[in-house]
Enzyme design. Structure first.
Site, PDB file in Angstrom:
ATOM      1  N   GLU A  15     -15.163  45.584   0.294  1.00 29.73           N
ATOM      2  CA  GLU A  15     -14.907  47.022   0.165  1.00 29.73           C
ATOM      3  C   GLU A  15     -13.869  47.566   1.132  1.00 29.73           C
ATOM      4  O   GLU A  15     -13.008  48.342   0.726  1.00 29.73           O
ATOM      5  CB  GLU A  15     -16.209  47.817   0.340  1.00 29.73           C
ATOM      6  N   ASP A  44     -20.172  44.074  -0.192  1.00 37.19           N
ATOM      7  CA  ASP A  44     -20.287  45.444   0.319  1.00 37.19           C
ATOM      8  C   ASP A  44     -20.992  45.325   1.670  1.00 37.19           C
ATOM      9  O   ASP A  44     -22.173  44.986   1.738  1.00 37.19           O
ATOM     10  CB  ASP A  44     -21.123  46.314  -0.641  1.00 37.19           C
ATOM     11  N   ILE A  59     -21.905  47.481   4.014  1.00 37.95           N
ATOM     12  CA  ILE A  59     -23.040  48.410   4.151  1.00 37.95           C
ATOM     13  C   ILE A  59     -23.086  49.241   2.875  1.00 37.95           C
ATOM     14  O   ILE A  59     -22.224  50.093   2.651  1.00 37.95           O
ATOM     15  CB  ILE A  59     -22.907  49.337   5.380  1.00 37.95           C
ATOM     16  N   ASP A  60     -24.046  48.968   2.025  1.00 42.02           N
ATOM     17  CA  ASP A  60     -24.229  49.814   0.851  1.00 42.02           C
ATOM     18  C   ASP A  60     -25.271  50.863   1.230  1.00 42.02           C
ATOM     19  O   ASP A  60     -26.365  50.528   1.689  1.00 42.02           O
ATOM     20  CB  ASP A  60     -24.699  48.995  -0.353  1.00 42.02           C
ATOM     21  N   THR A  99     -23.960  53.812   3.087  1.00 40.08           N
ATOM     22  CA  THR A  99     -23.432  54.199   4.404  1.00 40.08           C
ATOM     23  C   THR A  99     -23.915  55.597   4.818  1.00 40.08           C
ATOM     24  O   THR A  99     -24.192  55.831   5.993  1.00 40.08           O
ATOM     25  CB  THR A  99     -21.884  54.138   4.402  1.00 40.08           C
ATOM     26  N   ASP A 133     -20.588  47.376  -5.174  1.00 39.81           N
ATOM     27  CA  ASP A 133     -21.885  48.079  -5.185  1.00 39.81           C
ATOM     28  C   ASP A 133     -22.927  47.302  -5.987  1.00 39.81           C
ATOM     29  O   ASP A 133     -24.123  47.383  -5.703  1.00 39.81           O
ATOM     30  CB  ASP A 133     -21.747  49.463  -5.834  1.00 39.81           C
TER      31      ASP A 133
HETATM   32  C1  IPD Z   1     -22.529  54.038  -2.408  1.00 40.29           C
HETATM   33  C2  IPD Z   1     -24.000  53.860  -2.650  1.00 40.29           C
HETATM   34  C3  IPD Z   1     -24.560  55.077  -3.386  1.00 40.29           C
HETATM   35  C4  IPD Z   1     -23.812  55.369  -4.650  1.00 40.29           C
HETATM   36  C5  IPD Z   1     -22.329  55.479  -4.367  1.00 40.29           C
HETATM   37  C6  IPD Z   1     -21.830  54.207  -3.698  1.00 40.29           C
HETATM   38  P1  IPD Z   1     -21.461  53.063  -0.140  1.00 40.29           P
HETATM   39  O1  IPD Z   1     -21.978  52.940  -1.703  1.00 40.29           O
HETATM   40  O2  IPD Z   1     -24.244  52.706  -3.426  1.00 40.29           O
HETATM   41  O3  IPD Z   1     -25.906  54.909  -3.744  1.00 40.29           O
HETATM   42  O4  IPD Z   1     -24.301  56.555  -5.202  1.00 40.29           O
HETATM   43  O5  IPD Z   1     -21.670  55.707  -5.558  1.00 40.29           O
HETATM   44  O6  IPD Z   1     -20.451  54.267  -3.532  1.00 40.29           O
HETATM   45  O7  IPD Z   1     -20.270  53.951  -0.144  1.00 40.29           O
HETATM   46  O8  IPD Z   1     -22.592  53.562   0.658  1.00 40.29           O
HETATM   47  O9  IPD Z   1     -21.094  51.627   0.129  1.00 40.29           O
HETATM   48 CA    CA Z   2     -21.467  50.607  -1.872  1.00 41.51          CA
HETATM   49 CA    CA Z   3     -20.156  50.274   1.556  1.00 42.87          CA
END
Ligand code: IPD
Ligand code: CA
Ligand code: CA
Length: 257
Positions: free
Chosen positions: A62, A78, A80-81, A83, A209
């Protein structure tokens, strides 16, 4: 490969955990899209280790410039999913790593180091959370289905996306048990795999994601599709719809607005 991946991801989990309990400076990639030095640190750690260890794979991640990366034998990361959760100390955040061989799903790993929950799946071998086998829920009554969704970062800037989110919610909320929005797409897919949710949908997700979660969910007996019910294609579809399989057709119908 799976065991080595787990070892590396668990080490990276220590970096995430240190960050989670520390004070964080936040940078904005877009109006609602956050990043911290920990996203970058976890990613750099994983990339270095994966590139050393798995020389036949490229790493698509990412926070990196992926311009010259061709999706084929790829590890999609990813760091940190969730964040926003990580920044706000909401313990629903995870490292997500999906491995693809010749563009085909191979291994999915999602690790929440705060709750110490490790989700793993190798294609053909089932899905597990901390070594307990996962199976999707067998609820087939849509009215009893607990669903999950997410709101796209573009909801702050794109009226069309915001309208679509609201229209779909208005249509689907009265027809199901309830809807959750916990803020990690990777974990949302794992929660469907675990039988916590019957279904999950969202728009505007990126490959990192969902690259691991879709493998874990499919191995737990779930179904993933595009919004029209056709096969979900990584890197290509605006929507993802995921379920325990049993509610899928009705789910697709109820998202048609
Ligand atoms: C997000 C998370 C979130 C989702 C967003 C993503 P991130 O990833 O998965 O649940 O609603 O669309 O982009 O930005 O925390 O890696
Ligand atoms: Ca993510
Ligand atoms: Ca992320």
């Amino acid at each position: 490969m799976k065991d080595k991946l787990i070892q590396i991801i668990k080490e990276a989990g220590e970096i995430l955990k240190d960050g989670y309990y520390s004070k964080k400076d936040v940078t904005f990639k877009a109006k609602k899209d956050l990043v911290t030095k920990y996203d970058v640190a976890v990613e750099n750690f994983l990339k270095k280790k994966f590139e050393e260890e798995f020389v036949n794979f490229n790493v698509i991640a990412e926070e990196s410039d992926n311009t010259n990366k061709i999706f084929s034998n790829s590890i999609i990361v990813d760091p940190i999913d969730g964040t926003t959760n990580f920044v706000n100390k909401l313990p629903h955040t995870a490292i997500s790593v999906g491995v693809y061989k010749d563009k085909k799903p191979f291994i999915g790993i999602v690790y929440n180091p705060i709750l110490d929950e490790l989700y793993t799946a190798v294609v053909g071998e089932g899905a597990f959370c901390n070594d307990v086998k996962l199976e999707v829920s067998d609820e087939s009554d849509f009215q009893k289905a607990l669903l999950s969704t997410g709101f796209p970062y573009t909801s702050g800037t794109c009226a069309d996306d915001l309208n679509d989110v609201m229209k779909k919610l208005t249509n689907i909320l009265p027809k199901c048990q309830d809807i959750r929005r916990l803020g990690s797409a990777a974990l949302d897919l794992c929660y469907v795999a675990r039988g916590i949710y019957e279904g999950y949908y969202e728009m505007n997700l990126k490959a990192w994601d969902v690259s691991a979660g879709i493998i874990i969910l499919q191995e737990a007996g779930g179904k993933i599709s595009n919004i029209d019910g056709s096969d979900y294609v990584l890197f290509q579809n605006k929507y993802i719809v995921a379920s325990n399989n049993k509610i899928h057709e009705e789910f697709i119908e109820n998202l048609k607005v």
